[in-house]
Design an enzyme around this catalytic site. Structure first.
Site, mmCIF file in Angstrom:
data_model
loop_
_atom_site.group_PDB
_atom_site.id
_atom_site.type_symbol
_atom_site.label_atom_id
_atom_site.label_comp_id
_atom_site.label_asym_id
_atom_site.label_seq_id
_atom_site.Cartn_x
_atom_site.Cartn_y
_atom_site.Cartn_z
ATOM 1 N N LYS A 1 -3.723 -40.074 31.205
ATOM 2 C CA LYS A 1 -2.339 -39.806 30.798
ATOM 3 C C LYS A 1 -2.351 -38.538 29.946
ATOM 4 C CE LYS A 1 1.659 -40.413 28.376
ATOM 5 N NZ LYS A 1 2.120 -39.611 27.230
ATOM 6 N N SER B 1 -3.966 -41.023 26.641
ATOM 7 C CA SER B 1 -3.206 -40.057 25.856
ATOM 8 C C SER B 1 -4.006 -39.513 24.661
ATOM 9 C CB SER B 1 -1.897 -40.714 25.402
ATOM 10 O OG SER B 1 -1.006 -39.775 24.852
ATOM 11 N N ASP C 1 -16.389 -32.182 25.457
ATOM 12 C CA ASP C 1 -16.475 -30.759 25.796
ATOM 13 C C ASP C 1 -17.338 -29.977 24.814
ATOM 14 O OD1 ASP C 1 -14.902 -31.197 27.966
ATOM 15 O OD2 ASP C 1 -13.209 -29.973 27.313
#
Length: 537
Positions: free
Chosen positions: A324, A299, A310
């Protein structure tokens, strides 16, 4: 009758809340109006079924249990693995976790052989200051015997308003008589930053175990404590971090990324896209970053790890995360209960879906076998053009599996000779400390301690061979030292002992130069793409 009315009321409240959410996010009024008729019909059908069951079932019916643990969770399980209903007690604990504090004595307790045992007092908490230690068996709380009580029941007895006093009676190895501790309850912070220190000269280490209302402040304090801008590298350990509050994940990402960089976005079938950017940015703190994760990192942890990966801000080391990426809106209901309902999905800055597939596997496979797609469902590019995959958690840049226990190590855990990390103190360590040795921070497990260990195994009928001892000697010495430090000093001190031989953390340290080069290259590429220049870290 009161229980039945309460159960029906809660069920109706859940159904009506679903209708309200549908009304808020629904595409038009006509659909919402039609759905309202369906909800009313569903409520009537449910109450009719519950009434028949209540009147005719062979055994007396606990309506609260049937509704709280049966009907409502069953409905939510049809949706996804993370929509969840919380009864009053569960919702209270959830709010404690989110707020990052509660009132009590400040220690972790757990069941062991039909008793409630102290696993770990928090350093500096009332229980720790009073002298309670890992391995203590709680026999009485305020003169009330704990015999026959569950651990949650004992834990509830230990909680109470700030400033009130509780008397805790324990039995301890090496002491013939019970020990009695008088403890004054206080506000107990649930720290999300467990530990922050210099792992080695120039390399800082922070372990982040959750995301609650105090996380951003704790991370900021840890960075100041370590004087992060001057470090050669920083290790952020988020293994086992189950996540928590979205705004805290965004705040942590903001501390490491450049101003205006995208951190995460989310949108759902009926909820509009929302994008979260770094507002303040790292403000010149460009220390090379390595994040350590495992398959229990989920999460909010995956939001931070995905954003760092990224944007090539740092490297991810360890194992593929849980996957999740469903957004839960938590709403309070009547009777102190609550509902966490999935309303959207998280996406990393490159557009990767974090959520792992749950529709084609069973709940057991999803939660425990952690099945991931055989082939990536998505391939995206980082700022510097590296390929990253989505649809199954965050895949590390450098994969390092956690070491597997040998059969002998498993035997020692199974027979409670030693305990897994941070879950308490095993039988041998309790016995050893019961001999009242003088322990300083220079303590090492020498040959004399190992002879005592062998003798303990023999006296407790734990079978071993000489090859077992030879092959596992370094591991055993480290585990004993960890448990001794945990009991005598603190959980954090015990954890430091384990880090000395942690392969994932050691690989993270080795990866610092690579993280620096990655970040420098990404900044160059982004600057060229924007037609400008950027300072180098």
């Amino acid at each position: 009758m009161k229980s039945e009315r309460r159960g029906i009321f809660i069920a109706i409240a859940v159904l009506l809340l679903s209708a309200v959410l549908g009304g808020i996010y629904g595409p038009n009024v006509r659909v919402t109006a039609a759905a309202a008729d369906d909800y009313q019909s569903a409520v009537r059908d449910f109450t009719s079924v519950l009434s028949v069951v209540q009147s005719n079932y062979a055994d007396p019916l606990d309506v609260d249990k049937a509704v709280y643990q049966g009907a409502i969770p069953g409905m939510l399980r049809m949706l996804d693995p993370h929509s969840n209903f919380f009864d009053a007690k569960q919702y209270s604990l959830l709010r404690e976790d989110q707020r990052g504090k509660y009132y009590g004595v400040g220690m972790i307790v757990a069941p062991r052989e039909n008793h409630t045992v102290v696993m770990a007092p928090y350093a500096g908490a009332p229980a720790y200051n009073a002298g309670l230690r890992p391995g203590d068996v709680i026999t009485k709380v305020d003169d009330k015997s704990t015999e026959g009580l569950t651990t949650p029941e004992v834990a509830d007895m230990l909680k109470g308003p700030k400033g009130t006093v509780v008397k805790i009676t324990v039995s301890r190895e090496g002491y013939p008589d019970p020990l009695v501790f008088t403890v004054t309850r206080d506000e107990i912070p649930r720290h999300s930053v467990d530990i922050a220190f210099l792992l080695k000269p120039g390399i800082g280490y922070i372990r982040l175990s959750g995301f609650n209302e105090t996380t951003d402040r704790e991370i900021a304090d840890a960075l100041r404590k370590l004087d992060a801008p001057t470090l050669d590298g920083l290790i952020l350990d988020m293994r086992g971090n189950p996540g928590g509050l979205l705004n805290e994940a965004v705040a942590v990402g903001d501390m490491f990324l450049d101003k205006n960089q995208l951190i995460v976005s989310h949108h759902g079938r009926t909820s509009p896209e929302r994008r979260y950017y770094a507002v303040r940015g790292n403000q010149g703190m460009t220390t090379p970053l390595v994040i350590v994760v495992n398959n229990n990192s989920a999460s909010a942890t995956e939001i931070v790890a995905g954003a760092v990966q990224d944007h090539d801000r740092g490297l991810i080391v360890g194992e593929t995360t849980f996957g999740k990426g469903l957004v839960q809106t938590v709403a309070p209901l009547a009777e102190g209960t609550g509902l966490a309902l999935t309303t959207a999905r998280y996406y990393t800055p490159s557009g990767r879906l974090i959520q792992r597939d749950y529709k084609s596997v069973s709940l057991y496979e999803y939660h425990y076998e952690r099945k991931v797609p055989d082939h990536p469902t998505e391939v995206r590019l980082t700022d510097s053009g590296r390929q990253v995959t989505g649809g199954g958690g965050i895949t590390p840049d450098i994969e390092v599996a956690a070491p597997k226990l040998t059969k002998f190590q498993q035997l020692l855990f199974r027979d409670d000779v030693l305990f897994p990390a941070e879950t308490g103190v095993g039988g041998f360590t309790r016995y050893f400390l019961g001999t009242k040795p003088a322990i300083t921070r220079e303590f090492e497990v020498d040959d004399n301690v190992m002879r005592m260990f062998r003798s303990y195994l023999t006296s407790h009928s734990v079978r071993f061979t000489e090859p077992d001892m030879a092959d596992n000697q370094d591991w055993v010495r480290r585990k004993i030292k960890q448990e001794v430090f945990m009991s005598v000093f603190s959980v954090q001190d015990g954890f430091k002992v384990l880090l000395e031989a942690d392969p994932q953390v050691q690989k993270a340290v080795e990866a610092v130069p690579q993280a620096r080069a990655l970040y420098q290259n990404a900044r160059k590429i982004v600057a060229q793409r924007m037609g400008g220049s950027m300072d180098q870290p």
